[in-house]
Design a protein around this motif. Sequence first.
Motif, short mmCIF file in Angstrom:
data_model
loop_
_atom_site.label_atom_id
_atom_site.label_comp_id
_atom_site.label_asym_id
_atom_site.label_seq_id
_atom_site.Cartn_x
_atom_site.Cartn_y
_atom_site.Cartn_z
N GLY A 1 14.11 -6.84 0.88
CA GLY A 1 12.86 -6.13 1.03
C GLY A 1 12.91 -4.76 1.65
O GLY A 1 11.88 -4.21 1.99
N MET B 1 1.25 -6.95 7.92
CA MET B 1 1.17 -8.01 8.93
C MET B 1 0.00 -7.74 9.89
O MET B 1 -0.77 -8.65 10.22
CB MET B 1 2.48 -8.04 9.69
CG MET B 1 2.53 -9.10 10.71
SD MET B 1 4.22 -9.58 10.93
CE MET B 1 4.16 -10.04 12.61
N LEU C 1 6.19 -14.91 2.92
CA LEU C 1 6.83 -14.50 4.17
C LEU C 1 6.38 -15.41 5.32
O LEU C 1 5.18 -15.49 5.60
CB LEU C 1 6.47 -13.05 4.52
CG LEU C 1 7.25 -11.96 3.78
CD1 LEU C 1 6.77 -10.58 4.21
CD2 LEU C 1 8.75 -12.08 4.03
N HIS D 1 4.07 -13.86 7.90
CA HIS D 1 2.68 -13.64 7.47
C HIS D 1 1.86 -14.92 7.71
O HIS D 1 0.75 -14.88 8.20
CB HIS D 1 2.63 -13.25 5.99
CG HIS D 1 2.96 -11.80 5.76
ND1 HIS D 1 2.99 -11.22 4.53
CD2 HIS D 1 3.28 -10.82 6.64
CE1 HIS D 1 3.30 -9.93 4.65
NE2 HIS D 1 3.49 -9.67 5.92
N THR E 1 0.26 -12.72 -3.90
CA THR E 1 1.03 -11.53 -4.26
C THR E 1 1.02 -11.46 -5.79
O THR E 1 2.01 -11.76 -6.44
CB THR E 1 2.47 -11.62 -3.71
OG1 THR E 1 3.00 -12.94 -3.98
CG2 THR E 1 2.54 -11.37 -2.22
N PHE F 1 5.96 -12.91 -4.18
CA PHE F 1 7.06 -12.84 -3.22
C PHE F 1 7.39 -14.23 -2.72
O PHE F 1 6.53 -14.91 -2.20
CB PHE F 1 6.69 -11.96 -2.01
CG PHE F 1 7.87 -11.79 -1.10
CD1 PHE F 1 8.77 -10.76 -1.31
CD2 PHE F 1 8.11 -12.70 -0.07
CE1 PHE F 1 9.89 -10.62 -0.49
CE2 PHE F 1 9.24 -12.56 0.73
CZ PHE F 1 10.11 -11.52 0.52
N ASP G 1 -1.92 -9.03 -1.59
CA ASP G 1 -0.84 -8.28 -0.93
C ASP G 1 -0.06 -7.57 -2.03
O ASP G 1 0.75 -8.17 -2.73
CB ASP G 1 0.04 -9.27 -0.14
CG ASP G 1 1.27 -8.60 0.48
OD1 ASP G 1 1.41 -7.36 0.36
OD2 ASP G 1 2.10 -9.32 1.07
N TYR H 1 2.47 -5.46 -2.15
CA TYR H 1 3.51 -4.86 -1.29
C TYR H 1 4.46 -3.92 -2.01
O TYR H 1 5.04 -3.05 -1.39
CB TYR H 1 4.28 -5.97 -0.57
CG TYR H 1 5.04 -6.87 -1.51
CD1 TYR H 1 4.37 -7.85 -2.25
CD2 TYR H 1 6.40 -6.75 -1.71
CE1 TYR H 1 5.05 -8.66 -3.13
CE2 TYR H 1 7.09 -7.55 -2.58
CZ TYR H 1 6.40 -8.50 -3.29
OH TYR H 1 7.07 -9.29 -4.18
N SER I 1 1.21 -1.24 1.99
CA SER I 1 1.74 -0.37 3.03
C SER I 1 2.82 0.52 2.43
O SER I 1 3.19 0.37 1.27
CB SER I 1 2.34 -1.20 4.17
OG SER I 1 3.58 -1.76 3.79
N SER J 1 5.81 0.44 3.59
CA SER J 1 7.08 -0.15 4.05
C SER J 1 8.12 -0.24 2.94
O SER J 1 9.31 -0.16 3.20
CB SER J 1 6.84 -1.53 4.64
OG SER J 1 6.16 -1.40 5.86
C1 LIG Z 1 5.58 -9.96 0.71
C2 LIG Z 1 5.51 -8.72 1.53
N1 LIG Z 1 4.30 -8.26 1.90
C3 LIG Z 1 4.16 -7.14 2.63
C4 LIG Z 1 5.25 -6.42 3.04
C5 LIG Z 1 5.02 -5.18 3.84
O1 LIG Z 1 5.35 -5.33 5.13
P1 LIG Z 1 4.71 -4.54 6.34
O2 LIG Z 1 3.67 -3.61 5.82
O3 LIG Z 1 4.13 -5.61 7.22
O4 LIG Z 1 5.85 -3.80 6.96
C6 LIG Z 1 6.53 -6.87 2.72
C7 LIG Z 1 7.70 -6.12 3.20
O5 LIG Z 1 8.80 -6.59 3.36
C8 LIG Z 1 6.66 -8.04 1.93
O6 LIG Z 1 7.87 -8.51 1.59
#
Ligand SMILES: Cc1ncc(COP(=O)(O)O)c(C=O)c1O
Length: 485
Positions: A131, A198, A220, A223, A259, A264, A292, A294, A321, A323
């Motif tokens: 990820g 998160m 996750l 989460h 998702t 995911f 989500d 992501y 996000s 990320s």
């Molecule tokens: C399933 C999933 N959702 C969301 C995110 C985003 O993570 P965050 O914005 O909490 O850093 C990730 C990142 O690894 C993810 O794998």
Amino acid sequence: MDKRVNSDPWDQVAQRLGTDLYLDLQPDPTATPRGRGARRRRTLAEALRAAIDDGRLPAGTALPPYRSLAADVGLARGTVATVYQELIAEGWLVARQGSGTRVADTAHRQARVGPSATARPAAPRHDFALGQPNPSLFPRADWIASTRRAITEAPDEAFGPGHPQGSARLRRSLAAYLARARGVRADPDHIVLTTSVMHALELLSRTVFGDSIAVESHGLPFHRQVIERGGTSTTPIPVDGGGAVIDALPGQASGVLLTPSHQFPTGVPLSPTRRTAVIDWARTGSRLIVEDDYDGELRYDREPIGALQALGPDVVIYTGSVSKSLSPAVRIAWLALPAQHVDTVVWAKGIREPDASIVDQLVLADLIDSGAYDRHIRRSRQHYRRRRDLLTARLADTGVGLPGIAAGLHAVIPVSADAEPEVFAEAARRGFALAPLSLFRHPDAPAGADVIGGIAVGFGTPTASTFAADVDALVALIVDHPYRR
Ligand SMILES: Cc1ncc(COP(=O)(O)O)c(C=O)c1O
């Protein structure tokens, strides 16, 4: 005797070195006057070692000339010079003509040799950690240019306490971007900025989630945990080749976390019929769907799958996000909410922004508005597509196909659930960082023949120079073991 030693600053627990660093220079009340000099030298050396070890003095940091440090801490110059020499001899510091005394590059590694080294996991030989985008792709020059512009242009008010909903400028930029890139229907007034998905889930669990929501059987763990900590229990629904099994949604759930663009971790998208079905499920029972999204922008060769939110902006809470798209170090995420939930969620953040950096939000807004963010996404897509293609081709040569890999930064190598622990143990022995699918399984998900097994590998993580060799090692791991499905 030196006068400065008499007006003894060692009586204080901390002493300031230069402008920013406190050294813990504990006085030793038991020391005899004769022993005090040696004790002080030892204490200064220990304080410097500790500051280097815990990162307050990072590699390359210039130390003050020993004369000024001596004046600051009330020691003789010769004593400080001796301490510097001692630390140079031990490898903590380096002295170079013209650039003074600095913290050595190797000092941190040296400092960690000892008991703490065994507590830390060794650096993986083949880093397929899940990820993470490749850090070398971070658009440094664009981020710097956007910082310069955003800070220059920002009105003075931007540097006061932030509004808990987040920067209005970024909310406008994001609403336009998400509409264009993901088909999201979001009014900037209905967006709430957070630090991460998160954080977004944590806010939702404190506000709009009821007693129980449904989640995908694999997701996750942290989460799920953040939702549960907020007082909402989670009930797993199965995931198959069409994504989450919507027919299995429990009637008592007040919503579901999905998702849908790229499940995911299994990687499958939610099928078109299930997308419609879940919107109906939410509308008929006044329930919520949390989408989500992501890694929605990182798609490679299939037709883009737009956000589920576009089908039901009245029932879908959309979150995402930077990320995956930029870096998890930036800490900017968003919620696009149905109008009726905005005030409740903003209220839960307090009267001013408690967590996120409004200044960084302005930089991201500039990055988006200048077109640099889109360019970065296109570059990243090409980069990861090449990686994905190499991984797919090398595994295909050995007869292993990768399901659900048209998007994102990870792939799942199918392995039977029974064999999974053995493959994972062997991978760990060979120095791989990767994750068994069981790691993501909800503890209440039913066991049995239908349990999905697999090894999830993050193909964004390895460095460009080792990627091909890392893939070869991965292929060897899989072919050496007869437990693929
Ligand atoms: C399933 C999933 N959702 C969301 C995110 C985003 O993570 P965050 O914005 O909490 O850093 C990730 C990142 O690894 C993810 O794998």
